[in-house]
Design an enzyme around this catalytic site. Structure first.
Site, mmCIF file in Angstrom:
data_model
loop_
_atom_site.group_PDB
_atom_site.id
_atom_site.type_symbol
_atom_site.label_atom_id
_atom_site.label_comp_id
_atom_site.label_asym_id
_atom_site.label_seq_id
_atom_site.Cartn_x
_atom_site.Cartn_y
_atom_site.Cartn_z
ATOM 1 N N ASP A 1 70.351 31.817 31.717
ATOM 2 C CA ASP A 1 69.479 31.434 30.608
ATOM 3 C C ASP A 1 68.174 30.860 31.133
ATOM 4 O O ASP A 1 68.062 30.456 32.294
ATOM 5 C CB ASP A 1 70.177 30.401 29.717
ATOM 6 N N ARG A 2 67.217 30.791 30.224
ATOM 7 C CA ARG A 2 65.882 30.313 30.601
ATOM 8 C C ARG A 2 65.931 28.914 31.213
ATOM 9 O O ARG A 2 65.238 28.637 32.196
ATOM 10 C CB ARG A 2 64.986 30.318 29.362
#
Length: 390
Positions: free
Chosen positions: A259-260
Site C-alpha cells: 500500500d501507499r
C-alpha cells in the site's frame, strides 16, 4: 588627481553602474558602441540570446531581464482554458474508512496549485531522477542447478506470449493481441494461435526484427511511504517504478504490491515464472511485518488473532504474532496470506488503527544493508533459493 582606469565611477544618481569598471569609457560611448553594432566587443558573459543590456536611462535605471516563467504570471497556461470543465478537476485521495475502503474526492485545481504543478512537471526533475545507478548487474547461471533437478536448459518449451514478454516487448496480455493480429513470426511462419509454444533457439521475429528473451534481473527495494505500487498511474502520483528506473535497462515489474503508506521489502523482476509462483497462494510465501497500533492491544485480541479471524472474504490464519514493545503498541506478525490489505484489515476488524506498517521479511529476504528508498540486486544464491527451494 586622476582616477585609475580600474576604479569604479559613479553615475549621476550617485550609484555605481553595472559595467563601469575597466576601459574608462563614458556612458555615452558605451551606448554609441552598442547602437552602432561594431567597433566594440560585448561585455564578458553576455550573448545575443541572453540578457539584453540597454543604454542606461536617467538615474541609472536598467531594463529588467527576461524570465522564461514570467509570461505565465499568476494566470494558468493558455491551453488550460481550452479544456472541458470536468477535466479541470483532480482526484484527491482522502484516506480510508473503518472498513479500510479508499475514499476519493473530486476537487478543482486552484490557480496557485496548477501553476506550481505546471512548473514542476516542465522545468524541474523529481529528486529520484537525479542519480544514475553505478551498481554492476550480476550474471545468473542456473544451468548447474537445473541439470541436478533433471531439467535441460535451452530445451524447455515456452509459451509464445511469455517469450515475447521476457524479451521486453510488452506484457503477456499485450503479446496475445500481437499474436492474434498476426504480427509475430516463428521460424518464418506467421503464428496466430494463442498458447503456441516455442524453444529458446527458435527464431521469433516482430516488425521484421528478431527478438530474444532478456537476461533475468532481480531487484529488491526498501520501499518508503507515499509511493504507490503500480507500473503506471493515470493520476501522475509517485510510483515505485521511479525508485528503480535506473536499476537496469530491462523491463521489470513488482511482484505483489504494498500500500501507499506501507513501507518495506518489494521485489522486482522480469522473470514472469518466478513472479507467478511467488504470488500464487499455494506457494505460501512467508512475510513478516512490524505493526504499530494507535492503542495497546489486549491479550484477548492477540489470542483471537492466533486462533484465526473470519473477515468478509473468509477465514484468515496468522502463523505467529509477538508483542515487541512495553506499551503493547508495536507488534510483529508473520503471515503467508496474500489478500489485499490483510494486515490492516485484521486489526481494523478488532477496532485498532494501524499507524505504521513495515514489511521486514519477504520469502526469506531481509532489509539488511538496504536503507529506505534504496535497492540492490539479488545474489545468485538468493535467486536459486527463490526459484528452486522457496
Amino acid at each position: 588627481m586622476k582616477k585609475n582606469q580600474g576604479d569604479h565611477r559613479e553615475n549621476r544618481s550617485g550609484k555605481k553602474g553595472r559595467f563601469e569598471k575597466s576601459s574608462g569609457r563614458s556612458d555615452k560611448d558605451f551606448g554609441k558602441s552598442k547602437k552602432s553594432g561594431h567597433g566594440e566587443s560585448r561585455p564578458k558573459g553576455s550573448s545575443h540570446k541572453g540578457r539584453d543590456f540597454d543604454r542606461k536611462k536617467s538615474h541609472g535605471d536598467q531594463k529588467e531581464a527576461f524570465s522564461p516563467l514570467k509570461k505565465y504570471g499568476k494566470n494558468k497556461p493558455s491551453h488550460w482554458e481550452d479544456k472541458p470543465e470536468e477535466e479541470k478537476e483532480k482526484t484527491v485521495y482522502k484516506g480510508r474508512n473503518k472498513s479500510e475502503k479508499p475514499i476519493f474526492e473530486k476537487k478543482a485545481w486552484d490557480e496557485g496549485e496548477k501553476k506550481s504543478e505546471f512548473k514542476k512537471s516542465r522545468f524541474k526533475k523529481p529528486f529520484f531522477q537525479k542519480k544514475s545507478s553505478k551498481t554492476p548487474k550480476p550474471e545468473y547461471n542456473f544451468k548447474k542447478i537445473q541439470k541436478s533437478r533433471g531439467q535441460h536448459p535451452g530445451q524447455e518449451e515456452l509459451r509464445l506470449n511469455k517469450y515475447i514478454a521476457n524479451a521486453g516487448i510488452c506484457s503477456r496480455r499485450e503479446a496475445d493481441k500481437l499474436i492474434e493480429k498476426g504480427e509475430i513470426k516463428v521460424n518464418g511462419e506467421i503464428i496466430t494461435e494463442l498458447g503456441h509454444k516455442v524453444h529458446r533457439y527458435d527464431k521469433v521475429v516482430f516488425k521484421g526484427k528478431p527478438i530474444n528473451p532478456e537476461k533475468p534481473v532481480y531487484v529488491l527495494l526498501n520501499k518508503p511511504k507515499d509511493f504507490i505500487t503500480t507500473t503506471d498511474d493515470p493520476m501522475d502520483r509517485k510510483t515505485v517504478m521511479h525508485l528503480v528506473q535506473n536499476a537496469c535497462e530491462e523491463r521489470i515489474f513488482p511482484v505483489g504490491r504494498l500500500d501507499r503508506n506501507t513501507t518495506g521489502l518489494l521485489l522486482f523482476t522480469n522473470d514472469g515464472e518466478l513472479a507467478a509462483n511467488l504470488s500464487h497462494p499455494s506457494s505460501k510465501i512467508k512475510k513478516i511485518y512490524q505493526v504499530t497500533l494507535d492503542k495497546p492491544i489486549s491479550k484477548g485480541d492477540v489470542e483471537a488473532i492466533i486462533e484465526g479471524l473470519t473477515l468478509e472474504d473468509g477465514l484468515v490464519e496468522v502463523d505467529d504474532i509477538q508483542v515487541l514493545s512495553k506499551d503493547k503498541t508495536i507488534l510483529g506478525i508473520e503471515i503467508h496470506v496474500g489478500k489485499n490489505r490483510i494486515v490492516r484489515r485484521i486489526f481494523a476488524h478488532l477496532g485498532y488503527e494501524v499507524t505504521a506498517l513495515d514489511r521486514v521479511t519477504y520469502a526469506g529476504l531481509t532489509k539488511k544493508e538496504i536503507s529506505r528508498g534504496k535497492w540492490r540486486f539479488l545474489s545468485e544464491k538468493e535467486v536459486i533459493n527463490l526459484k528452486f527451494f522457496k
